[in-house]
Design an enzyme around this catalytic site. Structure first.
Site, mmCIF file in Angstrom:
data_model
loop_
_atom_site.group_PDB
_atom_site.id
_atom_site.type_symbol
_atom_site.label_atom_id
_atom_site.label_comp_id
_atom_site.label_asym_id
_atom_site.label_seq_id
_atom_site.Cartn_x
_atom_site.Cartn_y
_atom_site.Cartn_z
ATOM 1 N N PHE A 163 3.426 6.950 1.729
ATOM 2 C CA PHE A 163 4.396 7.705 0.942
ATOM 3 C C PHE A 163 3.749 8.597 -0.117
ATOM 4 O O PHE A 163 4.435 9.339 -0.798
ATOM 5 C CB PHE A 163 5.364 6.735 0.250
ATOM 6 C CG PHE A 163 5.946 5.723 1.200
ATOM 7 C CD1 PHE A 163 6.946 6.084 2.094
ATOM 8 C CD2 PHE A 163 5.467 4.431 1.216
ATOM 9 C CE1 PHE A 163 7.469 5.156 2.980
ATOM 10 C CE2 PHE A 163 5.991 3.489 2.099
ATOM 11 C CZ PHE A 163 6.992 3.857 2.986
ATOM 12 N N PRO B 257 0.805 -1.222 0.000
ATOM 13 C CA PRO B 257 0.000 0.000 0.000
ATOM 14 C C PRO B 257 0.836 1.269 0.000
ATOM 15 O O PRO B 257 1.870 1.353 0.683
ATOM 16 C CB PRO B 257 -0.827 -0.128 1.287
ATOM 17 C CG PRO B 257 -0.960 -1.603 1.481
ATOM 18 C CD PRO B 257 0.359 -2.169 1.033
ATOM 19 N N CYS B 258 0.360 2.277 -0.747
ATOM 20 C CA CYS B 258 1.144 3.499 -0.941
ATOM 21 C C CYS B 258 0.796 4.665 -0.028
ATOM 22 O O CYS B 258 1.540 5.648 -0.023
ATOM 23 C CB CYS B 258 1.011 3.962 -2.394
ATOM 24 S SG CYS B 258 -0.671 4.463 -2.858
ATOM 25 N N PRO B 259 -0.309 4.669 0.762
ATOM 26 C CA PRO B 259 -0.635 5.863 1.551
ATOM 27 C C PRO B 259 0.496 6.405 2.411
ATOM 28 O O PRO B 259 0.610 7.634 2.574
ATOM 29 C CB PRO B 259 -1.812 5.387 2.412
ATOM 30 C CG PRO B 259 -2.494 4.360 1.568
ATOM 31 C CD PRO B 259 -1.361 3.637 0.872
#
Length: 340
Positions: free
Chosen positions: A89, A85-87
């Site tokens: 960054f 998951p990217c949240p």
């Protein structure tokens, strides 16, 4: 499509299967596709885990939280890959990095440590390449080094690999010392495919009379698609700046359409994208299925890793593994730990 595979892989945080599809096309056979979102899992099953599909093409879907995965279950697999998951960054979020409870890099590395694959491939958003996360990246590299891997980070633009969309992604590849000597990032193959080229047949599907004029206007690659998170973001094409960029291509970005423009679609209105159109701009085949309501389906599309990019990297990983297996002389390779 590849019908047989040289190497095996396990896909973490598989989403609707963009990275997994690209790796399959590169010759990897998936032992598991792990994902916790019920609609993404439904999409994975609809495309690659159903009765009647040839065994070598099936991806055993595991619908569960990554924290519940024991990497030792996959001991001996050739590649552990995934899009964590990217949240933590993302520039659209608070960028808490390691302090964000949604950061799954540590868990992914734990799975790697127990599975001991020959190769690792993890992708994330461009935000992770920022200077503020330099220490975080260094810690990841050090952890992999303690396991015997050499690793590299690379910022790639999807448009450099045949995708009609900019979509920068930050990718980590880790291999054993011998394999890394044979690894090279894929050469850029910039696309001249425009949004109009890619979507012409889909926009024309219902007989829209204005499709030819629209194609002339949609003569560039797309801005980066966004899917939103489970808490934020609906089925649209992003913030104001993105909507303005889409408008220049003749696309209304405020929402997602159910169908292509009809035969009598007003000539003074801009068409909207459908879920299928968004998927094509990501590099999925037109027949790839996305289950769930429009919001859930669009989230799967907008958050996907473009299959052509995954295929290009996967082919290079495969070449490195095969080079070692065949006993090829190892060339000098000295860019370990690079950012871009």
């Amino acid at each position: 499509m590849t019908r047989s595979a040289q190497f095996t892989s396990v896909e973490l945080c598989a989403g609707a299967g963009g990275q997994a599809l690209g790796l399959e096309q590169a010759g990897f056979r998936h032992l598991a596709a792990i994902e916790n979102d019920k609609w993404a899992c439904a999409s994975l099953r609809a495309n690659r885990d159903y009765s009647g599909l040839a065994e070598e093409l099936r991806w055993p879907v595991q619908e569960r939280d990554l924290h519940d995965v024991d990497g030792s279950d996959f001991d001996g697999v050739d590649l552990v890959a995934g899009g964590v998951p990217c949240p933590p960054f993302s520039v659209a979020g608070r960028q808490l990095g390691a302090e964000d409870e949604r950061d799954l890099f540590p868990k992914a590395l734990e799975i790697v440590e127990r599975a001991r694959p020959r190769a690792v491939m993890l992708e994330n958003v461009r935000g992770l390449s920022q200077p503020r996360f330099a220490n975080y990246r260094a810690q990841v590299i050090q952890h992999l080094e303690s396991m015997g891997y050499q690793s590299e980070w690379k910022l790639l633009n999807s448009s450099d690999y045949g995708v009609p969309q900019l979509r920068p992604r930050f990718v980590l590849v880790a291999l054993g010392e011998q394999e890394m000597r044979h690894f090279e990032w894929p050469s850029q193959v910039p696309t001249d495919l425009t949004v109009g080229d890619a979507l012409y047949s889909l926009m024309a599907a219902n007989g829209w009379a204005g499709v030819d004029e629209w194609k002339k206007q949609a003569n560039k690659i797309a801005p980066t698609l966004v899917g939103g998170s489970k808490k934020h973001g609906g089925p649209d094409l992003g913030p104001t700046r993105s909507k303005q960029a889409w408008a220049k291509l003749g696309v209304k970005a405020s929402s997602i359409a159910e169908d292509a423009p009809s035969q009598d679609f007003p000539g003074d209105e801009m068409p909207r994208l459908t879920v299928q159109m968004g998927a094509v701009l990501q590099g999925f085949p037109e027949n790839w299925k996305f289950l769930g309501g429009k919001t859930a389906a669009w989230r799967q599309v907008g958050n996907a890793f473009p299959p052509p990019v995954a295929r290009a990297i996967g082919q290079q990983i495969s070449k490195a593994l095969m080079a070692v297996d065949s006993g090829q002389r190892t060339p000098i390779h000295s860019s370990v730990g690079q950012i871009a």
